[in-house]
Motif scaffolding. Structure first.
Motif, PDB file in Angstrom:
ATOM      1  N   VAL A 240       0.817  -1.230   0.145  1.00 21.02           N
ATOM      2  CA  VAL A 240       0.156   0.045  -0.189  1.00 21.02           C
ATOM      3  C   VAL A 240       0.740   1.268  -0.092  1.00 21.02           C
ATOM      4  CG1 VAL A 240      -1.999  -1.222   1.135  1.00 21.02           C
ATOM      5  CG2 VAL A 240      -0.023   0.001   2.777  1.00 21.02           C
ATOM      6  N   LEU A 241       2.234   1.094   0.319  1.00 22.79           N
ATOM      7  CA  LEU A 241       2.985   2.268   0.281  1.00 22.79           C
ATOM      8  C   LEU A 241       3.409   2.585  -0.972  1.00 22.79           C
ATOM      9  CD1 LEU A 241       5.086   1.418   3.462  1.00 22.79           C
ATOM     10  CD2 LEU A 241       3.264   3.007   3.378  1.00 22.79           C
ATOM     11  N   GLU A 242       3.491   1.705  -2.045  1.00 21.41           N
ATOM     12  CA  GLU A 242       3.835   1.925  -3.146  1.00 21.41           C
ATOM     13  C   GLU A 242       2.856   2.969  -4.019  1.00 21.41           C
ATOM     14  OE1 GLU A 242       6.905   1.110  -4.015  1.00 21.41           O
ATOM     15  OE2 GLU A 242       7.154  -0.101  -2.538  1.00 21.41           O
ATOM     16  N   ARG A 243       3.215   3.477  -5.008  1.00 17.98           N
ATOM     17  CA  ARG A 243       2.767   4.546  -5.660  1.00 17.98           C
ATOM     18  C   ARG A 243       1.426   4.036  -6.215  1.00 17.98           C
ATOM     19  NH1 ARG A 243       4.964   8.518 -10.302  1.00 17.98           N
ATOM     20  NH2 ARG A 243       3.452  10.328 -10.044  1.00 17.98           N
ATOM     21  N   THR A 244       1.322   2.715  -7.013  1.00 24.22           N
ATOM     22  CA  THR A 244       0.144   1.995  -7.365  1.00 24.22           C
ATOM     23  C   THR A 244      -0.448   0.902  -6.461  1.00 24.22           C
ATOM     24  OG1 THR A 244       1.839   0.264  -8.600  1.00 24.22           O
ATOM     25  CG2 THR A 244       1.411   2.297  -9.694  1.00 24.22           C
ATOM     26  N   GLY A 245       0.130   0.855  -5.281  1.00 24.21           N
ATOM     27  CA  GLY A 245      -0.177  -0.354  -4.394  1.00 24.21           C
ATOM     28  C   GLY A 245      -0.032  -1.589  -4.740  1.00 24.21           C
ATOM     29  N   GLY A 246       1.066  -1.832  -5.590  1.00 23.28           N
ATOM     30  CA  GLY A 246       1.312  -3.178  -5.872  1.00 23.28           C
ATOM     31  C   GLY A 246       2.949  -3.032  -6.289  1.00 23.28           C
ATOM     32  N   TRP A 247       3.439  -4.264  -6.292  1.00 26.04           N
ATOM     33  CA  TRP A 247       4.832  -4.367  -6.510  1.00 26.04           C
ATOM     34  C   TRP A 247       5.338  -4.250  -8.017  1.00 26.04           C
ATOM     35  CZ3 TRP A 247       6.552  -3.573  -2.010  1.00 26.04           C
ATOM     36  CH2 TRP A 247       5.876  -4.219  -0.958  1.00 26.04           C
ATOM     37  N   GLU A 248       4.388  -4.618  -8.984  1.00 28.16           N
ATOM     38  CA  GLU A 248       4.680  -4.223 -10.442  1.00 28.16           C
ATOM     39  C   GLU A 248       5.863  -5.062 -10.836  1.00 28.16           C
ATOM     40  OE1 GLU A 248       3.336  -0.081 -11.744  1.00 28.16           O
ATOM     41  OE2 GLU A 248       4.810   0.187  -9.954  1.00 28.16           O
ATOM     42  N   TYR A 249       5.973  -6.346 -10.645  1.00 26.20           N
ATOM     43  CA  TYR A 249       7.252  -6.869 -11.171  1.00 26.20           C
ATOM     44  C   TYR A 249       7.448  -6.946 -12.485  1.00 26.20           C
ATOM     45  CZ  TYR A 249       7.443  -9.034  -6.404  1.00 26.20           C
ATOM     46  OH  TYR A 249       7.563  -9.307  -5.034  1.00 26.20           O
ATOM     47  N   GLY A 250       6.372  -6.978 -13.494  1.00 29.02           N
ATOM     48  CA  GLY A 250       6.634  -6.980 -14.759  1.00 29.02           C
ATOM     49  C   GLY A 250       7.098  -5.688 -15.359  1.00 29.02           C
ATOM     50  N   ARG A 251       6.876  -4.308 -14.553  1.00 27.57           N
ATOM     51  CA  ARG A 251       7.354  -3.341 -15.005  1.00 27.57           C
ATOM     52  C   ARG A 251       8.736  -3.090 -14.384  1.00 27.57           C
ATOM     53  NH1 ARG A 251       4.115   2.013 -14.056  1.00 27.57           N
ATOM     54  NH2 ARG A 251       2.721   1.083 -15.424  1.00 27.57           N
ATOM     55  N   ILE A 252       9.064  -3.782 -13.328  1.00 26.38           N
ATOM     56  CA  ILE A 252      10.532  -3.752 -12.714  1.00 26.38           C
ATOM     57  C   ILE A 252      11.455  -4.465 -13.606  1.00 26.38           C
ATOM     58  CG2 ILE A 252      11.982  -4.860 -10.919  1.00 26.38           C
ATOM     59  CD1 ILE A 252       9.610  -4.371  -8.998  1.00 26.38           C
ATOM     60  N   ALA A 253      10.985  -5.586 -14.342  1.00 22.66           N
ATOM     61  CA  ALA A 253      11.691  -6.358 -15.240  1.00 22.66           C
ATOM     62  C   ALA A 253      11.864  -5.696 -16.521  1.00 22.66           C
ATOM     63  CB  ALA A 253      10.893  -7.773 -15.438  1.00 22.66           C
TER      64      ALA A 253
END
Length: 279
Positions: A240-253
């Protein structure tokens, strides 16, 4: 044709390939690194000291997440440690070697140019792994960081670490051409690294940063390494602390992979074996 040299018996044998010479260069780089005790202590102690300071000052539980601020700092400092041993280390050391004409002398030897960079990457890999292990030990023993218990989380940790380390190393090689001399290398390299740590969620939680800072930080690999490591070591409630509320592993990769490709292109376009004064 494969280059050859005359052996002692009058025959010929092929010169060692870039991979084997790169391994030898890596061993030399590691010996030189571990012999410089002041550099050794500073490299490994600096992020641990910062972690202890920030985690001690901001040790309370973050509301609604089930984690403490100290645990957030552990995950972020692991990412900063990876970038320190790759981007900062290579950016400064290569600039100094260029200024002291080490690169020019190496370029005049039969050593394949690729072997020099392989040696640097071996140095970065070993020191990055040691730095990460040290921070994990400190985080788990002093700040209750929960280490992953499933294979998929360790797999995520592995690809975030490899992509982040590779991208930052290539970026460090590229920025080594910016300083005009070895004396100015530290200032030129450390300043952007310090700024990135503040706008990427290392020292300040991402949920308190202005949107424009988050936008700038999202252009660089450090922010995504921090987010990836938080996803590995923290429970899902902390997302919940992240900007989008998720870890976004696809975008990280995607971003880290793009920095690996873009960093390689930058190296090919900007790297110089001679200093500007020798041109």
């Amino acid at each position: 044709m494969t280059p050859s040299r005359t052996s002692g018996a009058g025959g010929s044998r092929p010169l060692p390939g870039a991979w084997s010479v790169g391994l030898h260069r890596g061993a030399i780089e590691l010996r030189q690194f571990f012999r410089q005790r002041d550099q050794l202590v500073f490299t490994f102690a600096f992020p641990v000291v910062l972690l202890a300071l920030f985690a001690s000052v901001f040790g309370d539980e973050v509301k609604g997440t089930g984690v403490t601020a100290a645990q957030l700092y552990v995950a972020a400092m692991i990412a900063a440690g990876v970038m320190s041993t790759s981007f900062q280390s290579l950016g400064v050391s290569i600039a100094v070697e260029r200024d002291e004409k080490v690169l020019r002398r190496l370029r005049g030897t039969p050593m394949p140019p690729t072997a020099y960079f392989l040696g640097k990457l071996w140095l970065v890999l070993v020191t990055g792994v040691l730095e990460t292990v040290l921070l994990l030990l400190v985080g788990a023993t002093l700040f209750d960081l929960d280490l992953p218990t499933t294979a998929d989380r360790w797999l995520t940790f592995g690809w975030v670490f490899v992509l982040g380390l590779t991208g930052c190393a290539l970026l460090g090689i590229a920025i080594s051409s910016v300083p005009r001399s070895g004396r100015s290398a530290t200032s030129v390299v450390v300043l952007p690294f310090l700024v990135l740590q503040f706008i990427s969620g290392v020292y300040i939680s991402v949920d308190t940063l202005p949107d424009w800072m988050l936008d700038v930080g999202a252009l660089f690999p450090l922010k995504w390494m921090c987010q990836g490591f938080r996803g590995v070591f923290l429970p899902g409630s902390a997302a919940v602390l992240e900007r989008t509320g998720g870890w976004e592993y696809g975008r990280i990769a995607l971003v880290l992979g793009a920095w690996c490709a873009g960093g390689l292109l930058l190296c090919l376009l900007t790297f110089r074996w001679r200093s500007r004064r020798d041109s």
